[in-house]
Design a protein around this motif. Sequence first.
Motif, short mmCIF file in Angstrom:
data_model
loop_
_atom_site.label_atom_id
_atom_site.label_comp_id
_atom_site.label_asym_id
_atom_site.label_seq_id
_atom_site.Cartn_x
_atom_site.Cartn_y
_atom_site.Cartn_z
N TYR A 1 17.97 31.73 48.17
CA TYR A 1 17.45 32.74 49.09
C TYR A 1 18.01 32.54 50.49
O TYR A 1 18.39 33.48 51.17
CB TYR A 1 15.91 32.71 49.10
CG TYR A 1 15.32 33.23 47.82
CD1 TYR A 1 14.99 34.58 47.68
CD2 TYR A 1 15.13 32.40 46.73
CE1 TYR A 1 14.48 35.07 46.50
CE2 TYR A 1 14.61 32.87 45.54
CZ TYR A 1 14.29 34.22 45.43
OH TYR A 1 13.78 34.70 44.25
N VAL A 2 18.06 31.29 50.93
CA VAL A 2 18.52 31.02 52.29
C VAL A 2 20.05 31.00 52.36
O VAL A 2 20.65 31.63 53.23
CB VAL A 2 17.93 29.68 52.80
CG1 VAL A 2 18.64 29.21 54.06
CG2 VAL A 2 16.45 29.87 53.09
N ASP B 1 27.85 26.81 44.90
CA ASP B 1 26.65 26.40 44.19
C ASP B 1 27.05 25.65 42.93
O ASP B 1 28.09 25.93 42.34
CB ASP B 1 25.78 27.62 43.85
CG ASP B 1 24.31 27.26 43.72
OD1 ASP B 1 23.51 27.66 44.58
OD2 ASP B 1 23.96 26.56 42.74
N LYS C 1 25.01 31.59 38.63
CA LYS C 1 24.83 32.34 39.89
C LYS C 1 26.17 32.78 40.45
O LYS C 1 26.33 33.93 40.89
CB LYS C 1 24.16 31.43 40.94
CG LYS C 1 22.67 31.36 40.83
CD LYS C 1 22.05 30.75 42.09
CE LYS C 1 20.56 30.66 41.92
NZ LYS C 1 19.86 30.15 43.09
N THR D 1 14.58 21.68 48.92
CA THR D 1 13.85 20.49 49.39
C THR D 1 12.41 20.61 48.88
O THR D 1 11.49 20.85 49.66
CB THR D 1 13.88 20.36 50.94
OG1 THR D 1 13.47 21.60 51.52
CG2 THR D 1 15.25 19.98 51.45
N THR E 1 14.89 22.96 55.04
CA THR E 1 13.78 22.36 55.79
C THR E 1 13.69 20.90 55.36
O THR E 1 13.41 20.62 54.19
CB THR E 1 12.48 23.11 55.46
OG1 THR E 1 12.68 24.49 55.76
CG2 THR E 1 11.31 22.57 56.27
N GLU F 1 11.49 35.92 53.10
CA GLU F 1 11.94 36.67 51.93
C GLU F 1 11.34 38.07 52.00
O GLU F 1 10.22 38.26 52.46
CB GLU F 1 11.48 35.96 50.65
CG GLU F 1 12.30 34.71 50.39
CD GLU F 1 11.79 33.88 49.23
OE1 GLU F 1 11.12 34.43 48.34
OE2 GLU F 1 12.05 32.67 49.22
N SER G 1 7.97 29.74 48.60
CA SER G 1 8.70 28.48 48.49
C SER G 1 8.55 27.63 49.73
O SER G 1 9.06 26.52 49.77
CB SER G 1 10.17 28.76 48.24
OG SER G 1 10.73 29.31 49.42
N LYS H 1 4.76 23.95 50.33
CA LYS H 1 5.44 22.64 50.33
C LYS H 1 5.59 22.10 51.76
O LYS H 1 5.53 20.89 51.97
CB LYS H 1 6.77 22.70 49.60
CG LYS H 1 7.92 23.28 50.37
CD LYS H 1 9.24 23.11 49.64
CE LYS H 1 10.37 23.85 50.34
NZ LYS H 1 10.72 23.38 51.67
N ARG I 1 7.43 31.39 43.34
CA ARG I 1 7.11 29.98 43.57
C ARG I 1 5.77 29.86 44.31
O ARG I 1 5.56 30.47 45.35
CB ARG I 1 8.24 29.31 44.38
CG ARG I 1 9.49 29.11 43.55
CD ARG I 1 10.61 28.51 44.36
NE ARG I 1 11.27 29.47 45.22
CZ ARG I 1 12.37 29.19 45.94
NH1 ARG I 1 12.90 27.99 45.92
NH2 ARG I 1 12.93 30.13 46.69
P1 NAD Z 1 16.79 28.01 46.31
O1 NAD Z 1 16.23 27.12 45.29
O2 NAD Z 1 16.64 29.49 46.21
O3 NAD Z 1 18.38 27.73 46.43
C1 NAD Z 1 18.96 26.47 46.49
C2 NAD Z 1 20.31 26.52 45.77
O4 NAD Z 1 20.97 25.24 45.93
C3 NAD Z 1 20.21 26.73 44.25
O5 NAD Z 1 21.00 27.87 43.91
C4 NAD Z 1 20.80 25.45 43.65
O6 NAD Z 1 21.51 25.67 42.46
C5 NAD Z 1 21.73 25.00 44.77
N1 NAD Z 1 22.14 23.59 44.72
C6 NAD Z 1 21.42 22.49 44.39
N2 NAD Z 1 22.16 21.38 44.56
C7 NAD Z 1 23.38 21.76 45.00
C8 NAD Z 1 24.57 21.08 45.38
N3 NAD Z 1 24.65 19.76 45.33
N4 NAD Z 1 25.62 21.80 45.80
C9 NAD Z 1 25.56 23.14 45.86
N5 NAD Z 1 24.45 23.86 45.53
C10 NAD Z 1 23.38 23.18 45.11
O7 NAD Z 1 16.22 27.50 47.70
P2 NAD Z 1 15.92 28.37 49.03
O8 NAD Z 1 14.66 29.12 48.88
O9 NAD Z 1 17.16 29.06 49.44
O10 NAD Z 1 15.61 27.18 50.06
C11 NAD Z 1 16.62 26.33 50.53
C12 NAD Z 1 16.08 25.57 51.72
O11 NAD Z 1 15.77 26.46 52.79
C13 NAD Z 1 14.79 24.79 51.44
O12 NAD Z 1 14.81 23.61 52.19
C14 NAD Z 1 13.71 25.72 51.99
O13 NAD Z 1 12.57 25.01 52.37
C15 NAD Z 1 14.41 26.31 53.18
N6 NAD Z 1 13.90 27.63 53.59
C16 NAD Z 1 13.60 28.57 52.64
C17 NAD Z 1 13.17 29.83 53.05
C18 NAD Z 1 12.81 30.90 52.03
O14 NAD Z 1 12.21 31.88 52.40
N7 NAD Z 1 13.18 30.72 50.76
C19 NAD Z 1 13.06 30.14 54.42
C20 NAD Z 1 13.41 29.17 55.34
C21 NAD Z 1 13.83 27.92 54.92
#
Ligand code: NAD
Length: 447
Positions: free
Chosen positions: A11-12, A31, A36, A87, A122, A156, A263, A267, A331
């Motif tokens: 998502y981020v 990724d 994906k 995370t 985060t 989101e 998400s 957490k 989530r």
């Molecule tokens: P997500 O699970 O949607 O995406 C994470 C991606 O990382 C996955 O596609 C996974 O396959 C990939 N990945 C894992 N290990 C990897 C590696 N070694 N190399 C490359 N890709 C890898 O997570 P998200 O919701 O995008 O959140 C990511 C971070 O941003 C978290 O720390 C979250 O707390 C923070 N965040 C999320 C939001 C939100 O609204 N979702 C908003 C602000 C901050």
Amino acid sequence: MKKIAMLGVGYVGLVSGTGLADFGNEVICVDINAEKIRKLKQDVLPIYEPGLLELVRKNVAQGRLSFTTDLKHSIQNSEVIFLALPTPSGPKGEVDLSYVFNAVNTIARVINGFKVIVTKSTVAVGTGDKIRDHLLAQGVSEEMFDVVSNPEFLREGSAVGDFMRPDRVVIGSRSEKALEIMKEIYRSLYLIETPIVATDIHTAEMIKYASNAFLATKISFINEIANICEKVDADVQVVAKAMGLDGRISNKFLHAGPGFGGSCFPKDTLALTKIAEGVGLHATIVEAVIEVNRLQKLRVVDKLLALLPDLKDKVIGILGLAFKPNTDDVRDAPALTVIEEILARGGRIQAYDPEAMDEMRKHFPDIKYVASSYDVMKEADALIILTEWNEFRGMNIDYIKSLMKNPILIDTRNIFDPETIMEKGFRYDCIGRKIENRARITGEQKR
Ligand code: NAD
């Protein structure tokens, strides 16, 4: 213009990578999830986010945005490496940094020149320092990298707008050189006078937790007020509206409902209590916010039980599965708790969500998923609205009633007018609004 590798296309990562490309940078999104990347290369988004597909297409067509699973190539060909990795909560609620450090290990192995390593995930306060120590311990010399914290605040459902027009950009850095590179990456935002908060890394990391915990506090606060309103015959929506008119309070995140999910808030609030614990403190307010939220999700089930005490073999329609509208993310969604509690009491679920059914299937493969909002009500003994998708707001009440076996409605998003609903002969409950002869919840003591 900078060459950027965005590690993590969730998502981020996908929104930020695309946004940074739109700001004029050359972004390669990487990724480890090959599926994906395969989808993205075929012009299919792995997530639902309004407005994102058009922006991805535009930037791919203009040659600034690409997708790959090749970490080594992406890292070696970029000056700036963003970490947008998961995370999640660890076993004790602390933040699990294993994804971040896996990626840092890869960077250590393949680094071939100066890189700015940016945590967009985060991460616990102090993670930037740990990444630095880790790289040094792996033999990467000090001149080869800088570590920067650039937390993300997008929501989101409105992620594209939030990223392209943020309220502020936070950059935590101990190096002027890295700070200048970050400012260049975000140069487009200077044109719209976006405040840039340049600070040290610990403070940047803390800003993210403090912001999320504060927003979660507003939600739990108004939910607690809603519960009191129910007992003292007051209307939480009017209370929230009047509170929100006070500029010091603001009307945002003051909507009573079934508890927060998603998400981030669950957490991140938990992680903040662990960060406090780690330094010998109690985050008393944040702990209360988490507990109020846990109870609020269960309260939805209590409301159902007050109107339908025996759920054995009863069909409960669930309208909305995502933790909020305009996303497919489930989530920590209230729907998870509510469905689990109903199934545990022998009830049967039929559910609908415009975007989140595939995600929910991963948690509950055996419940019944239906093709439209109205199909949820067919032969249902009760209906619970858990997400306020726009398409639910305009539903025809008479038609809903005609489809249901039993006209029982729990409107946890307060989208219907209680008086109208009750005039139509529904047995009804909502969150914190006035209704006549509200069925008494008896379950809350035991939790
Ligand atoms: P997500 O699970 O949607 O995406 C994470 C991606 O990382 C996955 O596609 C996974 O396959 C990939 N990945 C894992 N290990 C990897 C590696 N070694 N190399 C490359 N890709 C890898 O997570 P998200 O919701 O995008 O959140 C990511 C971070 O941003 C978290 O720390 C979250 O707390 C923070 N965040 C999320 C939001 C939100 O609204 N979702 C908003 C602000 C901050």
